[in-house]
Design a protein around this motif. Structure first.
Motif, PDB file in Angstrom:
ATOM      1  N   GLY A 217       0.786  -1.398   0.037  1.00  0.00           N
ATOM      2  CA  GLY A 217       0.181  -0.001   0.000  1.00  0.00           C
ATOM      3  C   GLY A 217       0.785   1.239   0.087  1.00  0.00           C
ATOM      4  O   GLY A 217       0.084   2.270  -0.091  1.00  0.00           O
ATOM      5  N   GLY A 218       2.248   1.152   0.030  1.00  0.00           N
ATOM      6  CA  GLY A 218       2.990   2.193   0.013  1.00  0.00           C
ATOM      7  C   GLY A 218       3.191   3.118  -1.250  1.00  0.00           C
ATOM      8  O   GLY A 218       3.413   4.195  -1.459  1.00  0.00           O
ATOM      9  N   GLY A 219       2.623   2.401  -2.333  1.00  0.00           N
ATOM     10  CA  GLY A 219       2.669   3.046  -3.718  1.00  0.00           C
ATOM     11  C   GLY A 219       3.868   2.780  -4.639  1.00  0.00           C
ATOM     12  O   GLY A 219       4.959   2.416  -3.994  1.00  0.00           O
ATOM     13  N   GLY A 220       3.871   2.915  -5.840  1.00  0.00           N
ATOM     14  CA  GLY A 220       4.901   2.727  -6.756  1.00  0.00           C
ATOM     15  C   GLY A 220       5.880   3.726  -6.691  1.00  0.00           C
ATOM     16  O   GLY A 220       5.448   4.834  -6.312  1.00  0.00           O
ATOM     17  N   GLY A 221       7.196   3.342  -7.302  1.00  0.00           N
ATOM     18  CA  GLY A 221       7.922   4.259  -7.148  1.00  0.00           C
ATOM     19  C   GLY A 221       8.928   5.006  -6.180  1.00  0.00           C
ATOM     20  O   GLY A 221       9.367   6.082  -6.067  1.00  0.00           O
ATOM     21  N   ASN A 222       8.593   4.206  -5.076  1.00  0.00           N
ATOM     22  CA  ASN A 222       9.110   4.675  -3.752  1.00  0.00           C
ATOM     23  C   ASN A 222      10.423   4.168  -3.393  1.00  0.00           C
ATOM     24  O   ASN A 222      11.246   4.880  -2.778  1.00  0.00           O
ATOM     25  CB  ASN A 222       8.262   4.635  -2.784  1.00  0.00           C
ATOM     26  N   PHE A 223      10.403   2.951  -3.408  1.00  0.00           N
ATOM     27  CA  PHE A 223      11.701   2.164  -2.770  1.00  0.00           C
ATOM     28  C   PHE A 223      12.499   1.271  -3.788  1.00  0.00           C
ATOM     29  O   PHE A 223      13.665   1.199  -3.406  1.00  0.00           O
ATOM     30  CB  PHE A 223      10.983   0.897  -1.728  1.00  0.00           C
ATOM     31  N   GLY A 224      12.207   1.309  -4.833  1.00  0.00           N
ATOM     32  CA  GLY A 224      13.013   0.569  -5.927  1.00  0.00           C
ATOM     33  C   GLY A 224      12.160   0.036  -7.081  1.00  0.00           C
ATOM     34  O   GLY A 224      10.982   0.586  -7.362  1.00  0.00           O
ATOM     35  N   VAL A 225      12.659  -0.725  -7.962  1.00  0.00           N
ATOM     36  CA  VAL A 225      12.059  -1.237  -8.941  1.00  0.00           C
ATOM     37  C   VAL A 225      11.466  -2.669  -8.957  1.00  0.00           C
ATOM     38  O   VAL A 225      12.322  -3.645  -8.598  1.00  0.00           O
ATOM     39  CB  VAL A 225      13.075  -1.376 -10.319  1.00  0.00           C
ATOM     40  N   VAL A 226      10.117  -2.615  -8.771  1.00  0.00           N
ATOM     41  CA  VAL A 226       9.564  -4.180  -8.303  1.00  0.00           C
ATOM     42  C   VAL A 226       9.785  -4.986  -9.955  1.00  0.00           C
ATOM     43  O   VAL A 226       9.309  -4.551 -10.816  1.00  0.00           O
ATOM     44  CB  VAL A 226       8.017  -4.062  -8.333  1.00  0.00           C
ATOM     45  N   THR A 227      10.197  -6.266  -9.739  1.00  0.00           N
ATOM     46  CA  THR A 227      10.300  -6.950 -11.193  1.00  0.00           C
ATOM     47  C   THR A 227       9.255  -8.190 -10.898  1.00  0.00           C
ATOM     48  O   THR A 227       8.955  -8.533 -12.033  1.00  0.00           O
ATOM     49  CB  THR A 227      11.814  -7.495 -11.205  1.00  0.00           C
ATOM     50  N   ARG A 228       8.998  -8.782  -9.782  1.00  0.00           N
ATOM     51  CA  ARG A 228       7.805  -9.598  -9.669  1.00  0.00           C
ATOM     52  C   ARG A 228       7.252  -9.596  -8.351  1.00  0.00           C
ATOM     53  O   ARG A 228       7.767  -9.400  -7.382  1.00  0.00           O
ATOM     54  CB  ARG A 228       8.389 -10.968 -10.215  1.00  0.00           C
ATOM     55  N   TYR A 229       5.914 -10.000  -8.252  1.00  0.00           N
ATOM     56  CA  TYR A 229       5.159 -10.202  -7.164  1.00  0.00           C
ATOM     57  C   TYR A 229       5.004 -11.672  -6.772  1.00  0.00           C
ATOM     58  O   TYR A 229       4.885 -12.415  -7.907  1.00  0.00           O
ATOM     59  CB  TYR A 229       3.783  -9.503  -7.018  1.00  0.00           C
TER      60      TYR A 229
END
Length: 529
Positions: A217-229
């Motif tokens: 729920g923190g939102g995208g573009g904040n901590f790194g690049v998500v590559t998979r869930y």
């Protein structure tokens, strides 16, 4: 056929392989990575990739684009950008409402769209979903492969990259909760204080749990690049794929109530919207027989001619036909003249989901979106503020609307601090959208959206300040106006509207995992101090 994203928001249309790279805390390093394609302005692919954004108010002109096909690609791309001191933005589905990706400051654009594989990962006993996957792909793969689903959104072209990490929701959330209630882990490329990029897998039960929590729920573009869930329902042991995510309904029953603006009076509108709020306030528990009922109310501007209530329910729910009939009766009670009732009937789950969902458009327009969570229905005066905006004859916007979306149910059974998505005592969401096509009309459409929103929330400084009625706003519907004192006159900072009491914890995680503030945008988590 799915209606367009703009069309539904505006209400103008009716209608078993394991992952090859499992990832560890040091699964990929910059030195070992194989770089993805680098695309510059002289490449034939450049213009198509830059125009993937769905809000044409914003178009970036990055120095180059990197197409990401693996965690190694992402590590290499991030490392090169950090080494060169370049500003990074990441694109999944391209549906960010603001200019967080399509920004003049963006120098390197990481395009995730080809990294969209969906598999069962036996190592983590969870479904692995590439961060470039769109919801349509997710729904089809999970359903056809395993008969399962996730309670994600109804916009088929939305990418999971931002949707999942921002606390995504959709037609099945009142029954199964938010998407993040099914998030077991996340693989993300982070940058340490020395500027070294690496790939980390953070799960709800490993040593990187804080980074997992930030993506609930923190939102995208904040901590790194998500590559998979990694998706596995909280409480499931993941012994088999079949028990690891919600079982999809076999069929859906649906109906439409079509209202004519020409016969809608102010009193009739007030009663109509009050009926909707009253119903969902009364049927907002996880065990309600109406838990699978989803009924977004699409209140288009009067220049559209009509507005509609689109409803679905799990056809296998006990007495589903009677429940649908009772719901429609509750909606039209005391309303004169009554709307047209269209019984769409029953259809198989995947087919009906595709038919009722919002399809992608090859010709996206321009838009401004403003939102709010509700703990209970608006006051009469707030409903009348909506009415004034939607019947404003000085404005023409047939694709502009106020959308009311039922929420709560199972969502509200999770404590506010258990995930970064803090709003866990709500009944609905409101989304105000202005939609248009040409830059020449920007000012008048922005002015309309801001005026109506400010009127709805005029008693709380023009924004949904948390109180007995409001619960702030939703980070996946970002609105930079909430950070601007010209529009947010409440004195409550934007981050308290989006994250409530969870913001300080998010700041600490930001400082730990992105100490150089590599990943940032206009509403990004700020390091402490």
């Amino acid at each position: 056929m799915p209606v367009s994203r703009r069309g539904l928001l505006a209400g103008t249309a009716v209608a078993g392989a394991a992952l090859a790279i499992p990832g560890t805390a040091s699964a990929a390093s910059a030195s070992a990575a194989v770089a993805g394609d680098t695309i510059r302005a002289d490449d034939a692919r450049y213009q198509d990739l830059v125009l993937r954004g769905q809000n044409r108010r914003f178009v970036a002109k990055p120095d180059y684009i990197r197409v990401i096909r693996s965690a190694e690609d992402a590590v290499a791309a991030v490392q090169d950008a950090v080494r060169g001191g370049k500003r990074i933005a990441v694109r999944g589905g391209g549906h960010c409402f603001e200019d967080f990706v399509d920004n003049s400051d963006t120098e390197v654009l990481l395009d995730m769209s080809t990294y969209d594989e969906i598999t069962w990962d036996p190592r983590y006993r969870a479904f692995s979903i590439g961060a470039g996957a769109i919801l349509e792909t997710v729904y089809k793969e999970l359903f056809i492969g395993w008969g399962l689903t996730v309670p994600g959104g109804g916009c088929l072209g939305v990418g999971v990259g931002g949707h999942f990490s921002g606390g995504g929701y959709g037609p099945l959330s009142r029954k199964y909760g938010s998407v993040v209630d099914h998030l077991y882990g996340v693989e993300v490329v982070v940058v340490d204080a020395r500027g070294r990029a690496r790939s980390v897998v953070a799960t709800r039960d490993n040593e990187h749990r804080d980074l997992w929590w930030a993506h609930t729920g923190g939102g995208g573009g904040n901590f790194g690049v998500v590559t998979r869930y990694l998706m596995r329902t909280n409480g499931s042991a993941g012994r088999t794929p079949a028990e690891s995510l919600p079982k999809a309904p076999a069929a859906l029953r649906s109906s439409i109530l079509l209202y004519d603006w020409k016969t809608t009076t102010q009193a009739g509108f007030l009663r109509t919207v009050r009926n909707w709020f009253d119903f969902f306030e009364q049927h907002n528990t996880a065990d309600s027989p109406y838990a699978t009922l989803y009924a977004p109310f699409i209140l288009t501007h009067t220049s559209a001619g009509n507005y509609l209530l689109s409803t679905q329910i799990d056809a296998a729910a006990p007495n589903s036909a009677e429940l649908m009939k009772a719901f429609n009766a509750a909606m039209v009670a005391g309303v004169d003249p009554k709307p047209q009732v269209i019984d769409v009937g029953e259809g198989p789950f995947l087919h009906t989901t595709m038919e009722r969902s919002i399809g992608e458009t090859a010709s996206p327009g321009r838009g401004k979106y403003k939102a709010g969570y509700l703990k209970k229905g608006y006051t009469d005066e707030q409903i009348l503020a909506m009415y004034r905006g939607l019947t404003d004859t000085t404005y023409t916007g047939p694709e502009s609307s106020v959308l009311l979306v039922p929420y709560g149910g199972k969502v509200n059974t999770v404590p506010s601090g258990a995930t970064a998505a803090a709003q866990r005592d709500v009944v609905a969401k409101m989304v105000l959208s202005a939609s248009w096509t040409t830059a020449a009309d920007d000012d008048k459409n922005l002015a309309w959206a801001r005026k109506v929103y400010a009127d709805i929330y005029r008693d709380t400084g023009g924004v949904p300040v948390p109180n007995a009625t409001n619960a702030g706003s939703y980070i996946n519907y970002p609105d930079v106006d909430l950070a601007d004192p010209a529009y947010n006159k409440s004195g409550v900072p934007w981050h308290d509207l989006y994250y409530l009491g969870n913001y300080p914890r998010l700041q600490q995680i930001k400082a730990k995992w992105d100490p150089r503030n590599v990943f940032r945008h206009k509403l990004s988590i700020q390091p402490p101090g």
